[in-house]
Enzyme design. Structure first.
Site, PDB file in Angstrom:
ATOM      1  N   GLN A   1      -9.005  -6.346  -1.554  1.00 17.96           N
ATOM      2  CA  GLN A   1      -7.964  -5.736  -2.380  1.00 17.96           C
ATOM      3  C   GLN A   1      -8.547  -4.916  -3.526  1.00 17.96           C
ATOM      4  OE1 GLN A   1      -5.099  -8.690  -3.578  1.00 17.96           O
ATOM      5  NE2 GLN A   1      -4.523  -9.174  -1.474  1.00 17.96           N
TER       6      GLN A   1
ATOM      7  N   ARG B   1       0.836  -1.205   0.000  1.00 14.52           N
ATOM      8  CA  ARG B   1       0.000   0.000   0.000  1.00 14.52           C
ATOM      9  C   ARG B   1       0.871   1.256   0.000  1.00 14.52           C
ATOM     10  NH1 ARG B   1      -2.793  -4.073   1.952  1.00 14.52           N
ATOM     11  NH2 ARG B   1      -5.087  -4.039   2.037  1.00 14.52           N
TER      12      ARG B   1
ATOM     13  N   ASP C   1      -6.061 -14.507   6.062  1.00 10.36           N
ATOM     14  CA  ASP C   1      -4.690 -14.998   5.898  1.00 10.36           C
ATOM     15  C   ASP C   1      -4.215 -15.810   7.107  1.00 10.36           C
ATOM     16  OD1 ASP C   1      -4.392 -14.016   3.368  1.00 10.36           O
ATOM     17  OD2 ASP C   1      -3.237 -12.248   3.946  1.00 10.36           O
TER      18      ASP C   1
ATOM     19  N   GLY D   1      -0.442 -11.368  -6.207  1.00  9.05           N
ATOM     20  CA  GLY D   1      -1.849 -10.981  -6.359  1.00  9.05           C
ATOM     21  C   GLY D   1      -2.134  -9.554  -5.938  1.00  9.05           C
TER      22      GLY D   1
END
Length: 434
Positions: free
Chosen positions: A172, A28, A314, A95
């Site tokens: 995302q 980010r 995750d 990704g």
């Protein structure tokens, strides 16, 4: 790629671990830095392969713009006004980089073909592309509709400041849009449809933008960011709580555990810091002092039966493997996004856990562990499916299974390059073969 043979001669762990910077934060921050025209600087850049790759791509993009501008005009203008020749950007299996760069390049003048690994071409991106097209981006699919590779044609001209996007697919997509929102002439009013998955990741994005001077208003299911300038500042990347989760799992499966993870704080932007609360159920206490967190294993009966992983997907593999190893027949929810990750993580978990007699049974959106036929093999081969988290989530099993062999050991480089080395420092035997 070499395989890794892993074992541990005893069930005690004690020592200090220095973790890499957070991949989630770093990716980010790198996009924010690139959009800020030099006003934002990133400190403590992660050495995770995905972050290194993204940093390199953004650096090369900026360098090519500067060189092209010097040829055309003999001077350097703001990065967002340059036009470069068509280039192909291959992000491999990254990704996050695919999603973030799709939004980033969509509002640049660059003509770019964005592609990746075979698995990346199987991971959907249609929802994000549809949203960017609605905003005014020119994007074409090069092979299969809804999937990479894609061609971004540049010449962005904003058509609307309001768009709708589903909240239950991947955070995302939302983050990618929020990162570019302040650079849009009309700003962005993002309407999130349905329940928001992985909310902490969206909150992380907004907090980092705010540190960089970008204000937002979040009312109900609408996030609004006006067109505005970035502030001159630095973004410090915290150590990675996702990486820390594997040490919590190791502590949970050890007979005795005293570990110190440096740099971690109780007040983190990372949603995966919730691992402290999850692992408290397994007798792991977390004490924040001395510039990090001390982990201590204490005897505690397991009682929690339901784990909702919606806001921390995750961590799912890590927690599921720990429960399976302990024979704890827990139920899991919030795993919807796992099927579109580096691999189909649900299928991968089911396949690998079956090697020790454990079933992960899917009923709608609820998953239950059946440990009734669990056994402890003398050795176990772990297929990693090109997924870093499959390797690291199963590694703690070395505390209960005499020998583990992992396919493609270097797969951990995606987020935690020093993982095997750190295990070795804490008394694990790590052998690379092939």
């Amino acid at each position: 790629m070499p395989n890794i043979i892993l074992n541990k001669s005893n069930k005690q762990v004690k020592g200090t671990v220095n973790l890499t910077g957070s991949k989630s934060e770093c990716n980010r921050a790198l996009i924010i830095e690139a959009l800020s025209d030099g006003k934002v600087h990133v400190d403590n850049v992660s050495d995770a392969a995905d972050a290194v790759l993204l940093a390199g791509i953004l650096r090369k993009t900026q360098e090519s713009r500067v060189k092209n501008q010097e040829v055309l005009a003999g001077e350097v203008e703001p990065l967002t006004t340059h036009h470069s020749p068509l280039t192909t950007v291959d992000i491999g299996p990254a990704g996050t980089a695919m999603r973030f760069l799709t939004a980033y390049y969509a509002i640049q003048d660059d003509e770019v073909i964005l592609t990746g690994s075979k698995r990346m071409k199987e991971r959907p991106i249609g929802i994000l592309v549809d949203a960017l097209r609605e905003l005014g981006a020119h994007i074409d699919y090069k092979e299969n509709d809804g999937y990479p590779p894609i061609k971004l044609k540049g010449d962005f001209e904003q058509l609307t400041g309001k768009i709708n996007i589903k909240g239950d697919i991947s955070s995302q997509y939302i983050t990618a849009l929020l990162l570019i929102a302040a650079r849009l002439p009309q700003g962005l009013e993002l309407h999130i449809e349905g329940e928001l998955t992985s909310r902490p990741y969206v909150e992380m994005t907004l907090a980092m933008l705010q540190t960089a001077g970008i204000q937002h208003v979040w009312t109900d299911n609408v996030i609004a960011i006006a067109n505005q300038e970035f502030a001159t500042t630095s973004l410090y990347i915290e150590p990675d709580w996702s990486a820390a989760s594997y040490w919590y799992a190791i502590a949970a499966l050890a007979d005795e555990a005293e570990l110190f993870l440096t740099g971690l704080t109780a007040y983190s932007l990372q949603g995966d810091s919730v691992i402290t609360e999850i692992m408290a159920n397994f007798g792991i206490t977390s004490q924040f002092k001395d510039g990090g967190v001390h982990l201590l294993k204490e005897a505690k009966p397991l009682s929690r039966k339901i784990f909702d992983m919606k806001e921390c997907p995750d961590l799912a593999q890590t927690v599921i493997v720990v429960c399976a190893a302990l024979g704890h027949e827990a139920t899991f929810t919030g795993l919807e996004t796992l099927k579109i990750k580096e691999t189909d993580r649900i299928l991968a978990l089911q396949t690998e856990l079956a090697k020790m007699g454990v079933k992960l049974i899917e009923k709608g959106q609820v998953y239950k562990l059946d440990c009734s036929e669990k056994f402890i093999p003398e050795s176990m081969f772990i297929n990693t499916y090109h997924d870093h988290r499959m390797a690291m989530a199963f590694a703690p099993l070395a505390l209960i299974i005499p020998q583990l062999e992992f396919e493609n050991g270097p797969v951990v480089e995606k987020s935690y390059p020093a993982f095997w080395t750190d295990l070795e420092k804490q008394g694990f035997t790590v052998q690379s073969i092939g």
